[in-house]
Motif scaffolding. Structure first.
Motif, PDB file in Angstrom:
ATOM      1  N   THR A   1       7.279   2.146 -11.109  1.00  0.00           N
ATOM      2  CA  THR A   1       6.932   1.372 -10.378  1.00  0.00           C
ATOM      3  C   THR A   1       8.370   0.984  -9.529  1.00  0.00           C
ATOM      4  O   THR A   1       8.325   0.703  -8.353  1.00  0.00           O
ATOM      5  CB  THR A   1       6.487  -0.125 -10.794  1.00  0.00           C
TER       6      THR A   1
ATOM      7  N   ILE B   1      -1.372   1.644  -9.528  1.00  0.00           N
ATOM      8  CA  ILE B   1      -1.169   0.240  -9.306  1.00  0.00           C
ATOM      9  C   ILE B   1      -2.060  -0.020  -8.330  1.00  0.00           C
ATOM     10  O   ILE B   1      -2.367   0.564  -7.294  1.00  0.00           O
ATOM     11  CB  ILE B   1       0.251  -0.140  -9.301  1.00  0.00           C
ATOM     12  N   ARG B   2      -2.282  -1.576  -8.145  1.00  0.00           N
ATOM     13  CA  ARG B   2      -3.115  -2.277  -7.138  1.00  0.00           C
ATOM     14  C   ARG B   2      -2.314  -3.159  -6.295  1.00  0.00           C
ATOM     15  O   ARG B   2      -1.766  -4.119  -6.809  1.00  0.00           O
ATOM     16  CB  ARG B   2      -4.268  -2.892  -7.982  1.00  0.00           C
ATOM     17  N   PRO B   3      -2.480  -2.810  -4.982  1.00  0.00           N
ATOM     18  CA  PRO B   3      -1.851  -3.638  -3.943  1.00  0.00           C
ATOM     19  C   PRO B   3      -2.947  -4.796  -3.449  1.00  0.00           C
ATOM     20  O   PRO B   3      -4.120  -4.734  -3.610  1.00  0.00           O
ATOM     21  CB  PRO B   3      -1.756  -2.868  -2.995  1.00  0.00           C
TER      22      PRO B   3
ATOM     23  N   MET C   1       2.205   1.731  -3.478  1.00  0.00           N
ATOM     24  CA  MET C   1       1.089   1.950  -4.383  1.00  0.00           C
ATOM     25  C   MET C   1       0.894   3.662  -4.285  1.00  0.00           C
ATOM     26  O   MET C   1       0.945   4.366  -5.177  1.00  0.00           O
ATOM     27  CB  MET C   1      -0.100   1.693  -3.910  1.00  0.00           C
ATOM     28  N   LYS C   2       0.851   4.295  -2.957  1.00  0.00           N
ATOM     29  CA  LYS C   2       0.792   5.672  -2.851  1.00  0.00           C
ATOM     30  C   LYS C   2       2.126   6.433  -3.299  1.00  0.00           C
ATOM     31  O   LYS C   2       1.808   7.313  -3.909  1.00  0.00           O
ATOM     32  CB  LYS C   2       0.777   6.015  -1.234  1.00  0.00           C
TER      33      LYS C   2
ATOM     34  N   LEU D   1       1.968  -6.353  -5.634  1.00  0.00           N
ATOM     35  CA  LEU D   1       1.544  -5.211  -6.323  1.00  0.00           C
ATOM     36  C   LEU D   1       1.070  -5.996  -7.815  1.00  0.00           C
ATOM     37  O   LEU D   1       1.579  -6.711  -8.402  1.00  0.00           O
ATOM     38  CB  LEU D   1       2.997  -4.309  -6.964  1.00  0.00           C
TER      39      LEU D   1
ATOM     40  N   ARG E   1       1.252   6.298  -7.024  1.00  0.00           N
ATOM     41  CA  ARG E   1       0.177   7.568  -7.384  1.00  0.00           C
ATOM     42  C   ARG E   1       1.004   9.003  -7.264  1.00  0.00           C
ATOM     43  O   ARG E   1       0.434   9.856  -8.136  1.00  0.00           O
ATOM     44  CB  ARG E   1      -0.808   7.365  -6.237  1.00  0.00           C
TER      45      ARG E   1
ATOM     46  N   LYS F   1       0.848  -1.226  -0.085  1.00  0.00           N
ATOM     47  CA  LYS F   1       0.045  -0.024   0.093  1.00  0.00           C
ATOM     48  C   LYS F   1       0.755   1.261  -0.005  1.00  0.00           C
ATOM     49  O   LYS F   1       0.614   2.186  -0.702  1.00  0.00           O
ATOM     50  CB  LYS F   1      -0.852   0.006   1.229  1.00  0.00           C
TER      51      LYS F   1
END
Length: 76
Positions: A64, A37-39, A27-28, A44, A31, A24
């Motif tokens: 990434t 991207i999705r945890p 991901m932050k 990931l 962003r 997470k």
């Protein structure tokens, strides 16, 4: 689609404690650089569209990687 598992020890595959929410945090950081991207736990999930250009794919991978590096430095 690819999953990138984040572990505290690459050789042993030891996971991070769940309460650290490492994926997470990555991901932050991604962003913050414009990439979504999705945890999923400490994995990931990266799902680029099939029509992605080579340049866009390189940017996705670079961001990434940079996000993982940022969080790794925070944890060190």
């Amino acid at each position: 689609m690819v999953g990138i598992e984040l572990v505290s020890n690459k050789q042993t595959g030891t996971p991070f404690p769940a309460e650290m929410r490492v994926a997470k945090r990555v991901m932050k950081a991604a962003r913050h650089k414009g990439l979504i991207i999705r945890p999923l736990s400490d994995v990931l999930v990266v799902m680029p569209p099939l029509a992605i250009s080579q340049e866009e794919l390189s940017m996705l991978l670079d961001i990434t990687y940079e996000a993982i590096c940022v969080v790794s430095k925070e944890l060190a």
